[in-house]
Design a protein around this motif. Structure first.
Motif, PDB file in Angstrom:
ATOM      1  N   ALA A 111      49.392  35.585  38.456  1.00  0.00           N
ATOM      2  CA  ALA A 111      50.124  35.912  37.234  1.00  0.00           C
ATOM      3  C   ALA A 111      49.970  37.387  36.871  1.00  0.00           C
ATOM      4  O   ALA A 111      50.846  37.970  36.233  1.00  0.00           O
ATOM      5  CB  ALA A 111      49.635  35.035  36.081  1.00  0.00           C
TER       6      ALA A 111
ATOM      7  N   PRO B 282      53.666  40.388  39.023  1.00  0.00           N
ATOM      8  CA  PRO B 282      54.561  41.255  38.234  1.00  0.00           C
ATOM      9  C   PRO B 282      54.303  42.746  38.454  1.00  0.00           C
ATOM     10  O   PRO B 282      55.232  43.544  38.473  1.00  0.00           O
ATOM     11  CB  PRO B 282      54.275  40.869  36.777  1.00  0.00           C
TER      12      PRO B 282
ATOM     13  N   THR C 249      55.469  41.913  30.984  1.00  0.00           N
ATOM     14  CA  THR C 249      55.773  40.931  32.032  1.00  0.00           C
ATOM     15  C   THR C 249      54.511  40.225  32.507  1.00  0.00           C
ATOM     16  O   THR C 249      54.541  39.031  32.812  1.00  0.00           O
ATOM     17  CB  THR C 249      56.497  41.577  33.233  1.00  0.00           C
TER      18      THR C 249
ATOM     19  N   SER D  33      53.842  36.217  32.190  1.00  0.00           N
ATOM     20  CA  SER D  33      53.398  35.484  33.369  1.00  0.00           C
ATOM     21  C   SER D  33      52.095  34.721  33.088  1.00  0.00           C
ATOM     22  O   SER D  33      51.940  33.569  33.498  1.00  0.00           O
ATOM     23  CB  SER D  33      53.208  36.466  34.523  1.00  0.00           C
TER      24      SER D  33
ATOM     25  N   SER E  52      51.432  30.610  33.000  1.00  0.00           N
ATOM     26  CA  SER E  52      50.425  29.969  33.840  1.00  0.00           C
ATOM     27  C   SER E  52      49.424  29.151  33.030  1.00  0.00           C
ATOM     28  O   SER E  52      48.766  28.273  33.571  1.00  0.00           O
ATOM     29  CB  SER E  52      49.696  31.000  34.694  1.00  0.00           C
TER      30      SER E  52
END
Length: 89
Positions: A20, A24, A58, A62, A66
C-alpha cells in the motif's frame, strides 16, 4: 473498532501495508522494482514522495483501502473478528 492485535499477528497484513505504501510511490515515479538497484536511488524516490502532497494522498488512500474490511458496514471489523485472539486459519 478494528482488532489491531490480531492484524499485527498476521504476516499478510505487513505485506499488504508495504504494498500500500510502495506501489503508489513507484507508480507516480514511473518506476518498477527493477529500477531500484541502489540504496541512494531508493532513498531519493522516498524523499521525493514525502515532499509531494499528491503522492502522500495516494499512499493514504491505499493504506485506508488495505485497512478497511469491506465485508462489514462502516470502518471497523465485525463483532466476530473482534473476539479473535489470533488470525483465523
Amino acid at each position: 473498532m478494528i482488532n489491531w492485535k490480531v492484524r499485527f499477528k498476521n504476516p499478510q497484513f505487513y505485506i499488504q501495508l508495504a504494498l500500500a505504501i510502495f506501489v503508489p510511490i513507484l507508480a507516480y515515479a514511473g518506476l518498477t522494482a527493477q529500477d531500484l538497484t541502489t540504496w541512494p536511488t531508493l532513498f531519493n524516490v522516498f524523499a521525493d514522495a514525502v515532499r509531494n502532497p499528491y503522492v502522500l494522498f495516494t499512499v493514504a488512500v491505499s493504506l485506508y483501502n488495505s485497512v478497511v474490511d469491506n465485508t462489514t458496514r462502516g470502518f471497523g471489523d465485525s463483532q466476530q473478528v473482534l473476539t479473535y485472539n489470533k488470525p483465523k486459519k
